[in-house]
Scaffold this motif. Structure first.
Motif, PDB file in Angstrom:
ATOM      1  N   GLU A   1      12.212  38.194 -25.952  1.00 46.06           N
ATOM      2  CA  GLU A   1      13.514  38.760 -25.551  1.00 46.06           C
ATOM      3  C   GLU A   1      14.642  37.936 -26.164  1.00 46.06           C
ATOM      4  O   GLU A   1      14.599  36.702 -26.132  1.00 46.06           O
ATOM      5  N   LEU A   2      15.661  38.599 -26.675  1.00 45.28           N
ATOM      6  CA  LEU A   2      16.865  37.863 -27.066  1.00 45.28           C
ATOM      7  C   LEU A   2      17.548  37.379 -25.790  1.00 45.28           C
ATOM      8  O   LEU A   2      17.537  38.077 -24.772  1.00 45.28           O
ATOM      9  N   PRO A   3      18.137  36.180 -25.812  1.00 46.49           N
ATOM     10  CA  PRO A   3      18.749  35.650 -24.586  1.00 46.49           C
ATOM     11  C   PRO A   3      19.888  36.540 -24.090  1.00 46.49           C
ATOM     12  O   PRO A   3      20.594  37.147 -24.878  1.00 46.49           O
ATOM     13  N   GLU A   4      20.023  36.597 -22.761  1.00 48.29           N
ATOM     14  CA  GLU A   4      21.189  37.259 -22.162  1.00 48.29           C
ATOM     15  C   GLU A   4      22.321  36.234 -22.124  1.00 48.29           C
ATOM     16  O   GLU A   4      22.091  35.057 -21.875  1.00 48.29           O
ATOM     17  N   VAL A   5      23.543  36.685 -22.368  1.00 51.15           N
ATOM     18  CA  VAL A   5      24.678  35.757 -22.344  1.00 51.15           C
ATOM     19  C   VAL A   5      25.628  36.160 -21.217  1.00 51.15           C
ATOM     20  O   VAL A   5      26.151  37.265 -21.196  1.00 51.15           O
ATOM     21  N   GLU A   6      25.816  35.236 -20.249  1.00 56.13           N
ATOM     22  CA  GLU A   6      26.732  35.505 -19.131  1.00 56.13           C
ATOM     23  C   GLU A   6      28.156  35.573 -19.693  1.00 56.13           C
ATOM     24  O   GLU A   6      28.490  34.852 -20.623  1.00 56.13           O
TER      25      GLU A   6
ATOM     26  N   GLU B   1      34.106  41.929 -41.133  1.00 55.09           N
ATOM     27  CA  GLU B   1      34.664  42.698 -42.245  1.00 55.09           C
ATOM     28  C   GLU B   1      36.108  42.251 -42.479  1.00 55.09           C
ATOM     29  O   GLU B   1      36.713  41.589 -41.640  1.00 55.09           O
ATOM     30  N   ASP B   2      36.654  42.662 -43.619  1.00 55.24           N
ATOM     31  CA  ASP B   2      38.048  42.326 -43.927  1.00 55.24           C
ATOM     32  C   ASP B   2      38.950  43.338 -43.224  1.00 55.24           C
ATOM     33  O   ASP B   2      39.596  44.169 -43.852  1.00 55.24           O
ATOM     34  N   THR B   3      38.972  43.274 -41.888  1.00 57.87           N
ATOM     35  CA  THR B   3      39.674  44.280 -41.106  1.00 57.87           C
ATOM     36  C   THR B   3      40.380  43.626 -39.927  1.00 57.87           C
ATOM     37  O   THR B   3      40.045  42.510 -39.536  1.00 57.87           O
ATOM     38  N   GLU B   4      41.367  44.344 -39.388  1.00 56.67           N
ATOM     39  CA  GLU B   4      42.064  43.818 -38.212  1.00 56.67           C
ATOM     40  C   GLU B   4      41.336  44.173 -36.919  1.00 56.67           C
ATOM     41  O   GLU B   4      41.779  43.809 -35.839  1.00 56.67           O
ATOM     42  N   ASP B   5      40.218  44.909 -37.024  1.00 54.31           N
ATOM     43  CA  ASP B   5      39.415  45.199 -35.827  1.00 54.31           C
ATOM     44  C   ASP B   5      38.998  43.875 -35.194  1.00 54.31           C
ATOM     45  O   ASP B   5      38.791  42.883 -35.883  1.00 54.31           O
ATOM     46  N   LEU B   6      38.845  43.895 -33.872  1.00 53.87           N
ATOM     47  CA  LEU B   6      38.588  42.639 -33.169  1.00 53.87           C
ATOM     48  C   LEU B   6      37.112  42.256 -33.162  1.00 53.87           C
ATOM     49  O   LEU B   6      36.232  43.108 -33.092  1.00 53.87           O
ATOM     50  N   ALA B   7      36.880  40.966 -33.229  1.00 56.61           N
ATOM     51  CA  ALA B   7      35.562  40.397 -32.943  1.00 56.61           C
ATOM     52  C   ALA B   7      35.691  39.755 -31.570  1.00 56.61           C
ATOM     53  O   ALA B   7      36.740  39.199 -31.236  1.00 56.61           O
ATOM     54  N   GLU B   8      34.639  39.857 -30.761  1.00 57.16           N
ATOM     55  CA  GLU B   8      34.677  39.231 -29.435  1.00 57.16           C
ATOM     56  C   GLU B   8      33.695  38.074 -29.400  1.00 57.16           C
ATOM     57  O   GLU B   8      32.570  38.182 -29.889  1.00 57.16           O
ATOM     58  N   ILE B   9      34.147  36.963 -28.820  1.00 54.85           N
ATOM     59  CA  ILE B   9      33.275  35.795 -28.669  1.00 54.85           C
ATOM     60  C   ILE B   9      33.093  35.555 -27.181  1.00 54.85           C
ATOM     61  O   ILE B   9      34.078  35.406 -26.449  1.00 54.85           O
ATOM     62  N   THR B  10      31.844  35.539 -26.723  1.00 54.17           N
ATOM     63  CA  THR B  10      31.548  35.314 -25.309  1.00 54.17           C
ATOM     64  C   THR B  10      30.723  34.044 -25.177  1.00 54.17           C
ATOM     65  O   THR B  10      29.734  33.864 -25.895  1.00 54.17           O
ATOM     66  N   LEU B  11      31.146  33.192 -24.264  1.00 53.18           N
ATOM     67  CA  LEU B  11      30.456  31.918 -24.062  1.00 53.18           C
ATOM     68  C   LEU B  11      29.588  32.008 -22.823  1.00 53.18           C
ATOM     69  O   LEU B  11      30.079  32.254 -21.722  1.00 53.18           O
ATOM     70  N   GLY B  12      28.279  31.807 -23.009  1.00 49.65           N
ATOM     71  CA  GLY B  12      27.369  31.726 -21.867  1.00 49.65           C
ATOM     72  C   GLY B  12      27.060  30.266 -21.582  1.00 49.65           C
ATOM     73  O   GLY B  12      27.590  29.371 -22.230  1.00 49.65           O
ATOM     74  N   ARG B  13      26.170  30.020 -20.624  1.00 42.03           N
ATOM     75  CA  ARG B  13      25.872  28.633 -20.264  1.00 42.03           C
ATOM     76  C   ARG B  13      25.143  27.903 -21.387  1.00 42.03           C
ATOM     77  O   ARG B  13      25.379  26.728 -21.627  1.00 42.03           O
TER      78      ARG B  13
END
Length: 371
Positions: free
Chosen positions: A117-122, A208-220
């Motif tokens: 399983e890929l880890p779940e990220v809180e 990509e070279d775009t203004e679309d957003l990337a989201e970064i989520t920090l888990g434990r």
């Protein structure tokens, strides 16, 4: 059982993205494969127990299911298929039939039950940033990430997030790189973490070279980067990252302004006599409105002069040619301010004016007495 059809170009692109984190050789055969999961659409995952990529693409799913296919074989087959709609069907013994135009392939898959399983990220902490900004920030700092495993935490880049924005820091004992940018939105307050350099290279590729957003989520224990239809999950690096704010000397008496391109060209020119076998620092003598550069090895001697503005007072200082060139090459500015102190103090490279959105520090190399 599993059945779907989709466009070749979409499938090939998804395979290319997910294959980047497939284990090359593993004692678990499933890890040398890609996990295909067909539900409303198709998800393809690759995972090497350190970093995982999961990417979603639109497919016409007629039977839901999941299985694992050898990444290299599956990728080769899809790449060599004609440019058309690919139909995929698998039976309950993991026998897979692929067809596209007049081409047909039958291959054997593996049970998805064997795939870790890929880890779940809180999602306690989350932040959004434009993809093209994140991509630029990674490119402009990751060259300074350490490859020395004796300090594992420095084989990654530090992300610091607060109301002022995102700061990325990389350091390898010879140089240090810092980039800062304001952020779109931040949830959960200030936080920081260290991302492995190998994972960052993959994040850079999927942005990509775009203004679309990337989201970064920090888990434990893990970090999740979400870019469009693709998710990258990697382990956080633990340990005490360099206290970089106190490691950078900023009370420097000498300030010079340089044209970035011109200085790179001059360093590059005198580096011609330097090779892996015949190493030599580039000797820089900072004078009034110019710097004299020279290098001398068994290959010969090279000299050049680059115009600057400011007075270096005749300061002589040696640099590793590649480290100095990297700092200038990745600095996102046409002109830079160089701060210097003594022949054994680091050079600091920052923007000429305005917000300090970057800072590069390069440690000098001790020069032997002038020949």
């Amino acid at each position: 059982m599993m059945k779907f059809s989709c466009e070749k170009a979409l499938l090939q692109n998804a395979i290319n993205v997910a294959s980047r984190t497939v284990a090359q050789k593993s004692s678990i055969p499933a890890l040398e494969g890609l996990l295909l999961h067909a539900e409303n659409d198709l998800t393809i995952s690759g995972y090497n127990m350190q970093t995982g990529i999961r990417t979603r693409l639109s497919a016409d799913v007629t039977e839901q299911g999941e299985l694992v296919l050898n990444a290299r074989l599956f990728g080769d087959i899809i790449r060599k298929m004609p440019d058309d709609v690919i139909t995929f069907s698998a039976d309950d013994r993991q026998l897979v039939h692929l067809s596209c135009g007049d081409a047909d392939f039958d291959i054997l898959g593996l049970s998805a039950a064997d795939y870790p399983e890929l880890p779940e990220v809180e999602d306690d902490y989350c932040v959004s940033i434009q993809q093209k900004i994140l991509r630029a920030m990674i490119e402009q700092t990751s060259f300074a990430v350490s490859t020395n495993e004796s300090r594992p935490v420095h084989t990654g880049a530090l992300f610091e997030i607060n109301d002022k924005g995102l700061t990325m820091v990389a350091v390898d004992g010879f140089r240090l790189a810092i980039r800062k940018e304001p952020l779109e939105k931040i949830e959960g307050g200030a936080f920081s973490f260290v991302t492995p350099g190998s994972a960052l290279n993959e994040v850079q590729k999927i942005c990509e070279d775009t203004e679309d957003l990337a989201e970064i989520t920090l888990g434990r224990r893990h970090i999740l980067f979400e870019v469009g239809d693709t998710q990258l999950i990697c382990r956080r690096l633990e340990g005490e990252f360099l206290d970089y704010k106190n490691a950078i000397p900023r009370k420097n008496p000498i300030t010079l302004i340089a044209d970035t391109r011109a200085l790179i060209t001059s360093i590059d020119r005198v580096s011609v006599v330097i090779s892996d076998k015949l190493k030599s620092p580039v000797r820089c003598t900072f004078d009034h409105d110019k710097v004299l550069l020279s290098a001398k090895t068994g290959n010969g001697e090279a000299k050049d002069i680059c115009r600057l503005s400011g007075d270096g007072g005749g300061l002589e200082i040696g640099f590793n040619n590649r480290y100095l060139m990297d700092a200038l090459r990745f600095a996102p500015a046409d002109t830079v301010k160089i701060e210097l102190n003594t022949g054994v103090s680091p050079a600091i490279i920052v923007p000429v004016d305005g917000e300090e959105n970057f800072l590069y520090m390069v440690l000098p190399v001790r020069l032997k007495a002038a020949d």
